[in-house]
Enzyme design. Structure first.
Site, PDB file in Angstrom:
ATOM      1  CB  SER A   6      -0.909   0.011   1.228  1.00 25.44           C
ATOM      2  OG  SER A   6      -1.429   1.315   1.398  1.00 25.44           O
ATOM      3  CG  HIS A  31      -3.652  -1.763  -1.760  1.00 26.23           C
ATOM      4  ND1 HIS A  31      -4.711  -2.623  -1.996  1.00 26.23           N
ATOM      5  CD2 HIS A  31      -4.114  -0.836  -0.886  1.00 26.23           C
ATOM      6  CE1 HIS A  31      -5.764  -2.238  -1.279  1.00 26.23           C
ATOM      7  NE2 HIS A  31      -5.432  -1.139  -0.590  1.00 26.23           N
ATOM      8  CG  ASP A  33      -5.110   2.421   0.373  1.00 25.81           C
ATOM      9  OD1 ASP A  33      -6.034   1.595   0.294  1.00 25.81           O
ATOM     10  OD2 ASP A  33      -3.996   2.155   0.851  1.00 25.81           O
ATOM     11  CG  MET A  35      -8.626   7.237   1.107  1.00 22.96           C
ATOM     12  SD  MET A  35      -7.984   7.358   2.783  1.00 22.96           S
ATOM     13  CE  MET A  35      -7.058   5.820   2.896  1.00 22.96           C
ATOM     14  CG  HIS A  64      -9.081  -0.069  -1.111  1.00 26.18           C
ATOM     15  ND1 HIS A  64      -8.578  -0.161   0.174  1.00 26.18           N
ATOM     16  CD2 HIS A  64     -10.436  -0.126  -0.984  1.00 26.18           C
ATOM     17  CE1 HIS A  64      -9.588  -0.266   1.032  1.00 26.18           C
ATOM     18  NE2 HIS A  64     -10.717  -0.241   0.357  1.00 26.18           N
ATOM     19  CG  MET A  66     -11.465   3.238   1.017  1.00 23.26           C
ATOM     20  SD  MET A  66      -9.955   3.283   1.987  1.00 23.26           S
ATOM     21  CE  MET A  66      -8.743   3.180   0.682  1.00 23.26           C
ATOM     22  CG  MET A 135     -11.964  -2.546   4.686  1.00 19.99           C
ATOM     23  SD  MET A 135     -10.469  -2.189   3.746  1.00 19.99           S
ATOM     24  CE  MET A 135      -9.528  -1.180   4.891  1.00 19.99           C
ATOM     25  N   GLY A 142      -3.580   4.741   7.426  1.00 22.46           N
ATOM     26  CA  GLY A 142      -2.635   3.653   7.628  1.00 22.46           C
ATOM     27  C   GLY A 142      -2.181   3.612   9.077  1.00 22.46           C
ATOM     28  CG  ASP A 173      -6.498  -2.742   2.934  1.00 25.91           C
ATOM     29  OD1 ASP A 173      -5.448  -2.419   3.519  1.00 25.91           O
ATOM     30  OD2 ASP A 173      -7.060  -2.022   2.086  1.00 25.91           O
ATOM     31  N   GLY A 174      -5.141  -3.866   6.142  1.00 29.15           N
ATOM     32  CA  GLY A 174      -4.981  -3.028   7.325  1.00 29.15           C
ATOM     33  C   GLY A 174      -4.282  -3.723   8.479  1.00 29.15           C
ATOM     34  N   GLY A 195       1.072  -1.556   4.287  1.00 26.64           N
ATOM     35  CA  GLY A 195       1.695  -0.266   4.004  1.00 26.64           C
ATOM     36  C   GLY A 195       2.816   0.005   4.974  1.00 26.64           C
TER      37      GLY A 195
HETATM   38  C1  DX5 Z   1      -6.704   1.907   4.946  1.00 28.58           C
HETATM   39  C2  DX5 Z   1      -6.142   1.394   3.651  1.00 28.58           C
HETATM   40  C3  DX5 Z   1      -5.041   0.418   3.797  1.00 28.58           C
HETATM   41  C4  DX5 Z   1      -3.848   0.961   4.523  1.00 28.58           C
HETATM   42  C5  DX5 Z   1      -3.010  -0.132   5.070  1.00 28.58           C
HETATM   43  O1  DX5 Z   1      -7.814   2.682   4.683  1.00 28.58           O
HETATM   44  O2  DX5 Z   1      -7.142   0.776   2.889  1.00 28.58           O
HETATM   45  O3  DX5 Z   1      -4.672  -0.083   2.526  1.00 28.58           O
HETATM   46  O4  DX5 Z   1      -3.040   1.744   3.702  1.00 28.58           O
HETATM   47  O5  DX5 Z   1      -1.967   0.465   5.760  1.00 28.58           O
HETATM   48  P1  DX5 Z   1      -1.269  -0.210   7.028  1.00 28.58           P
HETATM   49  O6  DX5 Z   1      -0.516  -1.398   6.500  1.00 28.58           O
HETATM   50  O7  DX5 Z   1      -0.410   0.857   7.523  1.00 28.58           O
HETATM   51  O8  DX5 Z   1      -2.359  -0.615   7.962  1.00 28.58           O
HETATM   52 ZN    ZN Z   2      -6.469  -0.266   1.006  1.00 29.60          ZN
END
Ligand code: DX5
Ligand code: ZN
Length: 214
Positions: A6, A31, A33, A35, A64, A66, A135, A142, A173-174, A195
């Site tokens: 990520s 990946h 993200d 948003m 992804h 969001m 999730m 992150g 994810d997460g 990430g």
């Molecule tokens: C959160 C994202 C994840 C996030 C994961 O909204 O969808 O992809 O970046 O990051 P880490 O690995 O730091 O939890």
């Molecule tokens: Zn994500």
């Protein structure tokens, strides 16, 4: 176990280099993200940025979304070089229409659910999608802690995929690191998104290998 790195935890001032480095370090997917500050509180990047960084790696881009009303943007992200387009079951679009809209771009389709959403939302559409995303943190940021209680959703999905002999992949994810990836693998996940544990580590290759369990 496959690893989707990520970019949320990468150095945004050097995005292209980060994409190149993480793909050379063994990541299976990039990946991204996306948003919109509305579906989640944070704002990140859009299709123009994805288009700009796409040439820095040949591994698939797992995008992804969001964002609210994701259907409005599928063709933009497909055109920017996304290989898998994932949107949220909670994002407001009719699920089946949105799945078909992604498919009509020729890209793979994923559906994601937030921690408070029941796994039934994914079970319903499992035969129609390429990727089911569970999730394991509240989407938006992150660096949050992994929610082990989400593993029951992964186990339910794994069992249904087995029962129906589907090829749908399960992604978590997460909050993924070496230890939580092991729990995800034991529960039946195919892909881990990570990430922080990759980009904030001193050795990316080792961090990725640790998540893969090698
Ligand atoms: C959160 C994202 C994840 C996030 C994961 O909204 O969808 O992809 O970046 O990051 P880490 O690995 O730091 O939890
Ligand atoms: Zn994500």
């Amino acid at each position: 176990m496959k690893v989707a790195a990520s970019l949320l935890a990468s150095d945004f001032a050097r995005l292209g280099e980060e994409v190149e480095k993480v793909s050379r370090s063994g990541a299976d997917f990039i990946h991204v993200d996306v948003m919109d500050g509305f579906f989640v509180r944070n704002i990140t990047m859009g299709s123009d940025i994805i288009e700009a960084i796409r040439p820095y790696a040949s591994i698939p881009f797992d995008v992804h979304l969001m964002i609210t009303e994701p259907s409005r943007y599928f063709t933009d992200f497909a055109g920017a070089g996304a290989d898998i387009i994932t949107f949220h079951a909670e994002a407001g679009s009719n699920l089946l229409n949105a799945i078909n809209a992604v498919k009509s771009t020729g890209k793979k389709v994923g559906v994601a659910i937030k921690p408070t959403t029941l796994v039934d939302e994914l079970l319903e559409c499992l035969p129609m999608i390429d990727l089911a995303v569970v999730m394991t943190v509240e989407p938006g940021f992150g660096g949050q802690a992994f929610m082990p209680e989400m593993m029951s959703k992964v186990r339910v999905l794994r069992e249904e995929i087995r029962r129906l002999r589907l090829e749908t992949q399960i992604e978590v994810d997460g909050g993924i690191n070496k230890e939580t990836a092991k729990m995800a693998a034991q529960s039946g996940a195919d892909i881990c998104v990570a990430g922080t544990s990759i980009f904030k580590s001193s050795d990316m290759t080792q961090a990725i290998a640790g998540i893969k369990g090698v």
